[in-house]
Scaffold this motif. Structure first.
Motif, mmCIF file in Angstrom:
data_model
loop_
_atom_site.group_PDB
_atom_site.id
_atom_site.type_symbol
_atom_site.label_atom_id
_atom_site.label_comp_id
_atom_site.label_asym_id
_atom_site.label_seq_id
_atom_site.Cartn_x
_atom_site.Cartn_y
_atom_site.Cartn_z
ATOM 1 N N GLN A 3 -84.654 80.937 -39.658
ATOM 2 C CA GLN A 3 -83.565 81.809 -40.074
ATOM 3 C C GLN A 3 -83.679 82.104 -41.557
ATOM 4 O O GLN A 3 -83.998 81.214 -42.344
ATOM 5 C CB GLN A 3 -82.210 81.160 -39.783
ATOM 6 C CG GLN A 3 -81.879 81.056 -38.305
ATOM 7 C CD GLN A 3 -80.476 80.560 -38.047
ATOM 8 O OE1 GLN A 3 -79.939 79.778 -38.816
ATOM 9 N NE2 GLN A 3 -79.876 81.006 -36.967
ATOM 10 N N LEU A 4 -83.410 83.346 -41.906
ATOM 11 C CA LEU A 4 -83.423 83.756 -43.309
ATOM 12 C C LEU A 4 -82.008 84.151 -43.703
ATOM 13 O O LEU A 4 -81.391 84.990 -43.034
ATOM 14 C CB LEU A 4 -84.369 84.941 -43.525
ATOM 15 C CG LEU A 4 -85.812 84.754 -43.080
ATOM 16 C CD1 LEU A 4 -86.637 85.989 -43.430
ATOM 17 C CD2 LEU A 4 -86.426 83.516 -43.712
ATOM 18 N N GLY A 26 -85.339 76.149 -40.890
ATOM 19 C CA GLY A 26 -85.856 75.999 -39.546
ATOM 20 C C GLY A 26 -86.871 74.881 -39.514
ATOM 21 O O GLY A 26 -86.980 74.094 -40.446
ATOM 22 N N SER A 27 -87.608 74.818 -38.443
ATOM 23 C CA SER A 27 -88.604 73.764 -38.324
ATOM 24 C C SER A 27 -89.874 74.323 -37.703
ATOM 25 O O SER A 27 -89.860 75.369 -37.058
ATOM 26 C CB SER A 27 -88.057 72.626 -37.452
ATOM 27 O OG SER A 27 -87.764 73.085 -36.150
ATOM 28 N N ASP A 72 -89.191 79.114 -54.863
ATOM 29 C CA ASP A 72 -89.054 77.666 -54.957
ATOM 30 C C ASP A 72 -89.611 77.104 -53.655
ATOM 31 O O ASP A 72 -88.942 77.163 -52.609
ATOM 32 C CB ASP A 72 -87.581 77.293 -55.143
ATOM 33 C CG ASP A 72 -87.364 75.802 -55.346
ATOM 34 O OD1 ASP A 72 -88.194 75.003 -54.857
ATOM 35 O OD2 ASP A 72 -86.369 75.440 -55.969
ATOM 36 N N ASN A 73 -90.824 76.602 -53.714
ATOM 37 C CA ASN A 73 -91.479 76.137 -52.492
ATOM 38 C C ASN A 73 -90.732 74.981 -51.844
ATOM 39 O O ASN A 73 -90.684 74.866 -50.619
ATOM 40 C CB ASN A 73 -92.912 75.715 -52.794
ATOM 41 C CG ASN A 73 -93.792 76.906 -53.144
ATOM 42 O OD1 ASN A 73 -93.533 78.025 -52.716
ATOM 43 N ND2 ASN A 73 -94.824 76.677 -53.934
ATOM 44 N N ALA A 74 -90.139 74.120 -52.659
ATOM 45 C CA ALA A 74 -89.434 72.958 -52.121
ATOM 46 C C ALA A 74 -88.208 73.376 -51.317
ATOM 47 O O ALA A 74 -87.820 72.702 -50.362
ATOM 48 C CB ALA A 74 -89.032 72.027 -53.254
ATOM 49 N N LYS A 75 -87.594 74.478 -51.706
ATOM 50 C CA LYS A 75 -86.380 74.952 -51.028
ATOM 51 C C LYS A 75 -86.648 76.102 -50.070
ATOM 52 O O LYS A 75 -85.713 76.618 -49.456
ATOM 53 C CB LYS A 75 -85.343 75.387 -52.072
ATOM 54 C CG LYS A 75 -84.872 74.266 -52.986
ATOM 55 C CD LYS A 75 -83.844 74.772 -53.981
ATOM 56 C CE LYS A 75 -83.354 73.652 -54.884
ATOM 57 N NZ LYS A 75 -82.358 74.144 -55.871
ATOM 58 N N ASN A 76 -87.910 76.508 -49.945
ATOM 59 C CA ASN A 76 -88.251 77.677 -49.115
ATOM 60 C C ASN A 76 -87.394 78.878 -49.501
ATOM 61 O O ASN A 76 -86.838 79.570 -48.641
ATOM 62 C CB ASN A 76 -88.066 77.362 -47.625
ATOM 63 C CG ASN A 76 -89.138 76.424 -47.099
ATOM 64 O OD1 ASN A 76 -90.248 76.361 -47.647
ATOM 65 N ND2 ASN A 76 -88.848 75.700 -46.049
ATOM 66 N N TYR A 104 -91.130 86.910 -40.372
ATOM 67 C CA TYR A 104 -89.689 86.833 -40.180
ATOM 68 C C TYR A 104 -88.988 87.766 -41.164
ATOM 69 O O TYR A 104 -89.450 87.962 -42.302
ATOM 70 C CB TYR A 104 -89.204 85.391 -40.398
ATOM 71 C CG TYR A 104 -89.941 84.364 -39.579
ATOM 72 C CD1 TYR A 104 -91.033 83.683 -40.094
ATOM 73 C CD2 TYR A 104 -89.551 84.083 -38.267
ATOM 74 C CE1 TYR A 104 -91.724 82.744 -39.337
ATOM 75 C CE2 TYR A 104 -90.241 83.148 -37.511
ATOM 76 C CZ TYR A 104 -91.327 82.488 -38.049
ATOM 77 O OH TYR A 104 -92.015 81.571 -37.292
ATOM 78 N N TRP A 105 -87.863 88.303 -40.714
ATOM 79 C CA TRP A 105 -87.090 89.250 -41.525
ATOM 80 C C TRP A 105 -85.652 88.772 -41.667
ATOM 81 O O TRP A 105 -85.059 88.251 -40.719
ATOM 82 C CB TRP A 105 -87.099 90.630 -40.894
ATOM 83 C CG TRP A 105 -88.441 91.290 -40.879
ATOM 84 C CD1 TRP A 105 -89.375 91.267 -39.892
ATOM 85 C CD2 TRP A 105 -89.009 92.077 -41.941
ATOM 86 N NE1 TRP A 105 -90.477 91.986 -40.271
ATOM 87 C CE2 TRP A 105 -90.287 92.504 -41.514
ATOM 88 C CE3 TRP A 105 -88.563 92.465 -43.208
ATOM 89 C CZ2 TRP A 105 -91.121 93.289 -42.300
ATOM 90 C CZ3 TRP A 105 -89.397 93.256 -43.985
ATOM 91 C CH2 TRP A 105 -90.657 93.650 -43.541
ATOM 92 N N GLY A 106 -85.085 89.014 -42.848
ATOM 93 C CA GLY A 106 -83.675 88.804 -43.038
ATOM 94 C C GLY A 106 -82.888 89.971 -42.471
ATOM 95 O O GLY A 106 -83.452 90.970 -42.007
ATOM 96 N N GLN A 107 -81.577 89.859 -42.539
ATOM 97 C CA GLN A 107 -80.720 90.886 -41.939
ATOM 98 C C GLN A 107 -80.559 92.094 -42.840
ATOM 99 O O GLN A 107 -80.097 93.137 -42.386
ATOM 100 C CB GLN A 107 -79.326 90.288 -41.629
ATOM 101 C CG GLN A 107 -78.400 90.144 -42.835
ATOM 102 C CD GLN A 107 -78.686 88.922 -43.667
ATOM 103 O OE1 GLN A 107 -79.632 88.174 -43.409
ATOM 104 N NE2 GLN A 107 -77.866 88.682 -44.681
#
Length: 115
Positions: A3-4, A26-27, A72-76, A104-107
């Protein structure tokens, strides 16, 4: 499932600034690149800026020197700082995340720049 969640955007006068943020959750996915696209009414969706995991960036010619993408790679998370905004920057902005096998796309979030 990924999810974005996007935040930021809004209405600003020409010459102003806005910041867009996007967090991926997500995972089971490993991000290779993150970016922002935009789509103005009657136009095709276009790349605004992207950044790969190692930090290399790519910008549309129309935003070079005005927009800055960071992650921020740690926080995606990915952020787009937009300065010196112009009316032609008005569009719906979409966060984009790519992993090895999926995109993946955001809304989408509306950015409106008034003259």
């Amino acid at each position: 499932q990924v999810q974005l969640v996007e935040s930021g955007g809004g209405l600003v006068q020409a010459g102003g600034s806005l910041r867009l943020s996007c967090v991926a959750s997500g995972s089971g996915f490993s991000i290779s690149a993150m970016g922002w696209y935009r789509q103005a009414p009657g136009k095709q969706r276009e790349l605004v800026a992207s950044i790969i995991i190692r930090g290399s960036t790519n910008y549309a010619d129309s935003v070079k020197g005005r927009f800055t993408i960071s992650r921020d790679n740690a926080k995606n998370a990915v952020t787009l700082q937009m300065n010196s905004l112009k009316p032609e920057d008005t569009a719906v902005y979409y966060c984009n995340v790519r992993s090895l096998f999926n995109t993946y796309w955001g809304q989408g979030t509306q950015v409106t720049v008034s003259s």
